[in-house]
Design a protein around this motif. Structure first.
Motif, PDB file in Angstrom:
ATOM      1  N   GLU A  66       0.827  -1.203   0.000  1.00 26.36           N
ATOM      2  CA  GLU A  66       0.000   0.000   0.000  1.00 26.36           C
ATOM      3  C   GLU A  66       0.866   1.259   0.000  1.00 26.36           C
ATOM      4  N   GLY A  67       1.968   1.216   0.755  1.00 28.86           N
ATOM      5  CA  GLY A  67       2.807   2.400   0.899  1.00 28.86           C
ATOM      6  C   GLY A  67       3.923   2.503  -0.116  1.00 28.86           C
ATOM      7  N   GLU A  68       4.027   1.530  -1.013  1.00 36.47           N
ATOM      8  CA  GLU A  68       5.053   1.519  -2.054  1.00 36.47           C
ATOM      9  C   GLU A  68       6.470   1.503  -1.496  1.00 36.47           C
ATOM     10  N   THR A  69       6.643   0.936  -0.314  1.00 37.71           N
ATOM     11  CA  THR A  69       7.998   0.812   0.221  1.00 37.71           C
ATOM     12  C   THR A  69       8.710  -0.402  -0.355  1.00 37.71           C
ATOM     13  N   LEU A  70       7.979  -1.266  -1.012  1.00 38.21           N
ATOM     14  CA  LEU A  70       8.567  -2.476  -1.590  1.00 38.21           C
ATOM     15  C   LEU A  70       8.651  -2.382  -3.109  1.00 38.21           C
ATOM     16  N   LEU A  71       7.569  -1.964  -3.749  1.00 37.06           N
ATOM     17  CA  LEU A  71       7.518  -1.878  -5.211  1.00 37.06           C
ATOM     18  C   LEU A  71       6.944  -0.526  -5.630  1.00 37.06           C
ATOM     19  N   LYS A  72       7.363  -0.070  -6.812  1.00 35.09           N
ATOM     20  CA  LYS A  72       6.854   1.181  -7.337  1.00 35.09           C
ATOM     21  C   LYS A  72       5.394   1.006  -7.765  1.00 35.09           C
ATOM     22  N   LYS A  73       4.677   2.129  -7.783  1.00 36.02           N
ATOM     23  CA  LYS A  73       3.270   2.095  -8.150  1.00 36.02           C
ATOM     24  C   LYS A  73       3.073   1.510  -9.545  1.00 36.02           C
ATOM     25  N   ALA A  74       3.971   1.837 -10.473  1.00 33.18           N
ATOM     26  CA  ALA A  74       3.856   1.328 -11.840  1.00 33.18           C
ATOM     27  C   ALA A  74       4.022  -0.187 -11.879  1.00 33.18           C
ATOM     28  N   THR A  75       4.898  -0.699 -11.027  1.00 37.66           N
ATOM     29  CA  THR A  75       5.102  -2.153 -10.966  1.00 37.66           C
ATOM     30  C   THR A  75       3.878  -2.843 -10.388  1.00 37.66           C
ATOM     31  N   LEU A  76       3.304  -2.246  -9.344  1.00 38.07           N
ATOM     32  CA  LEU A  76       2.090  -2.806  -8.743  1.00 38.07           C
ATOM     33  C   LEU A  76       0.953  -2.827  -9.759  1.00 38.07           C
ATOM     34  N   GLN A  77       0.832  -1.743 -10.514  1.00 40.42           N
ATOM     35  CA  GLN A  77      -0.229  -1.667 -11.511  1.00 40.42           C
ATOM     36  C   GLN A  77      -0.057  -2.753 -12.565  1.00 40.42           C
ATOM     37  N   GLN A  78       1.180  -3.023 -12.954  1.00 41.05           N
ATOM     38  CA  GLN A  78       1.453  -4.089 -13.915  1.00 41.05           C
ATOM     39  C   GLN A  78       1.119  -5.447 -13.318  1.00 41.05           C
ATOM     40  N   MET A  79       1.413  -5.595 -12.021  1.00 40.67           N
ATOM     41  CA  MET A  79       1.168  -6.859 -11.337  1.00 40.67           C
ATOM     42  C   MET A  79      -0.332  -7.151 -11.212  1.00 40.67           C
ATOM     43  N   TRP A  80      -1.127  -6.082 -11.124  1.00 40.79           N
ATOM     44  CA  TRP A  80      -2.560  -6.223 -10.929  1.00 40.79           C
ATOM     45  C   TRP A  80      -3.348  -5.916 -12.200  1.00 40.79           C
ATOM     46  N   THR A  81      -2.739  -6.157 -13.348  1.00 47.17           N
ATOM     47  CA  THR A  81      -3.397  -5.972 -14.644  1.00 47.17           C
ATOM     48  C   THR A  81      -3.617  -7.330 -15.298  1.00 47.17           C
ATOM     49  N   ALA A  82      -4.785  -7.532 -15.874  1.00 46.25           N
ATOM     50  CA  ALA A  82      -5.108  -8.809 -16.505  1.00 46.25           C
ATOM     51  C   ALA A  82      -4.103  -9.136 -17.611  1.00 46.25           C
ATOM     52  N   THR A  83      -3.699 -10.389 -17.662  1.00 43.73           N
ATOM     53  CA  THR A  83      -2.736 -10.857 -18.649  1.00 43.73           C
ATOM     54  C   THR A  83      -3.421 -11.115 -19.988  1.00 43.73           C
ATOM     55  N   THR A  84      -2.751 -10.719 -21.065  1.00 42.24           N
ATOM     56  CA  THR A  84      -3.251 -11.026 -22.405  1.00 42.24           C
ATOM     57  C   THR A  84      -2.649 -12.351 -22.859  1.00 42.24           C
ATOM     58  N   VAL A  85      -3.494 -13.296 -23.194  1.00 43.08           N
ATOM     59  CA  VAL A  85      -3.034 -14.628 -23.585  1.00 43.08           C
ATOM     60  C   VAL A  85      -3.179 -14.806 -25.092  1.00 43.08           C
ATOM     61  N   ALA A  86      -2.806 -15.981 -25.578  1.00 44.49           N
ATOM     62  CA  ALA A  86      -2.867 -16.266 -27.015  1.00 44.49           C
ATOM     63  C   ALA A  86      -4.261 -15.979 -27.560  1.00 44.49           C
ATOM     64  N   GLY A  87      -4.302 -15.336 -28.704  1.00 47.74           N
ATOM     65  CA  GLY A  87      -5.584 -14.997 -29.307  1.00 47.74           C
ATOM     66  C   GLY A  87      -6.104 -13.642 -28.891  1.00 47.74           C
ATOM     67  N   GLY A  88      -5.363 -12.966 -27.990  1.00 49.54           N
ATOM     68  CA  GLY A  88      -5.746 -11.627 -27.568  1.00 49.54           C
ATOM     69  C   GLY A  88      -6.740 -11.559 -26.432  1.00 49.54           C
ATOM     70  N   LYS A  89      -7.132 -12.706 -25.895  1.00 46.63           N
ATOM     71  CA  LYS A  89      -8.083 -12.706 -24.781  1.00 46.63           C
ATOM     72  C   LYS A  89      -7.392 -12.309 -23.477  1.00 46.63           C
ATOM     73  N   LYS A  90      -8.203 -11.820 -22.547  1.00 46.61           N
ATOM     74  CA  LYS A  90      -7.697 -11.424 -21.242  1.00 46.61           C
ATOM     75  C   LYS A  90      -7.960 -12.527 -20.218  1.00 46.61           C
ATOM     76  N   ALA A  91      -6.939 -12.846 -19.437  1.00 46.29           N
ATOM     77  CA  ALA A  91      -7.095 -13.793 -18.329  1.00 46.29           C
ATOM     78  C   ALA A  91      -7.161 -12.994 -17.039  1.00 46.29           C
ATOM     79  N   ASN A  92      -8.052 -13.354 -16.147  1.00 44.08           N
ATOM     80  CA  ASN A  92      -8.215 -12.618 -14.891  1.00 44.08           C
ATOM     81  C   ASN A  92      -7.107 -12.982 -13.906  1.00 44.08           C
TER      82      ASN A  92
END
Length: 216
Positions: A66-92
């Motif tokens: 929460e306080g970003e003492t471990l990871l940057k906000k941009a990294t957290l946002q990437q970590m909590w973004t749905a992954t795009t898999v083969a065929g362009g679909k989003k995985a939760n």
């Protein structure tokens, strides 16, 4: 590099031989009895469950996110973004976190399970609410408890299900009651599922339903 700077002094790699103050045993349920669960050597789950910790230490972990003492906000946002898999679909699923929608609330979460234990961490970033459950009983208990705890603070996490089909409601009620009574009908289940759950699976389900008391 991570645990010491964050003050997570009760988090470590599991060692079955070590005497660790406060370590709890894991249990399993057989019918209405509780039994000691088999112990799994830490080399088997490795990164998928070889750590031991406490709710207090995991609260420190959550505060670090929460306080970003471990990871940057941009990294957290990437970590909590749905992954795009083969065929362009989003995985939760992001980097080690499931992405979910609980009622009216977005959540990032993950559950875990090993012989004798069930765990869950669920974060509601917008509401700044995190629920952490460590349960020393194997099964889906931690995930269910986490959602029920969250609903104390965010009632719309568990919105009521409208009765749009009374016939289906009554059929499902009958199936639950018959399973609880130890007399389920195989015809209620698809053939593939029948082969998987009859007779042992439904017998265990019936014993568990009995522990919950009267159907409400």
């Amino acid at each position: 590099r991570i645990f010491q700077p964050l003050g997570m002094t009760s988090t470590r790699l599991n060692d079955l031989r070590a005497v660790i103050p406060g370590r709890v045993l894991g249990y399993t349920r057989q019918g209405d009895r509780h039994l000691n669960a088999d112990q799994v050597h830490p080399s088997q789950p490795f990164a998928a469950g070889a750590l031991i910790s406490t709710v207090e230490d995991l609260a420190r972990w959550d505060a670090a996110l929460e306080g970003e003492t471990l990871l940057k906000k941009a990294t957290l946002q990437q970590m909590w973004t749905a992954t795009t898999v083969a065929g362009g679909k989003k995985a939760n699923y992001g980097f080690g976190w499931s992405l979910a929608r609980h009622g009216a609330h977005d959540a990032v979460e993950h559950g875990g399970g090993i012989k004798g234990f069930s765990t869950q961490i669920t974060r509601y970033p917008r509401e700044r609410l995190t629920v952490i459950v460590l349960c020393n009983l194997e099964g889906p208990h931690a995930g269910r408890l986490a959602r029920e705890i969250a609903a104390v603070y965010l009632p719309s996490v568990n919105p009521p299900i409208p009765k749009v089909d009374e016939a289906t409601t009554q059929k499902l009620r009958r199936i639950l009651l018959e399973t609880q009574a130890g007399a389920p009908r195989e015809a209620d289940y698809a053939e593939k599922l029948r082969k998987q759950i009859f007779p042992d699976g439904v017998r265990e389900a019936g014993a568990f339903l009995k522990t919950l008391g009267e159907l409400k």
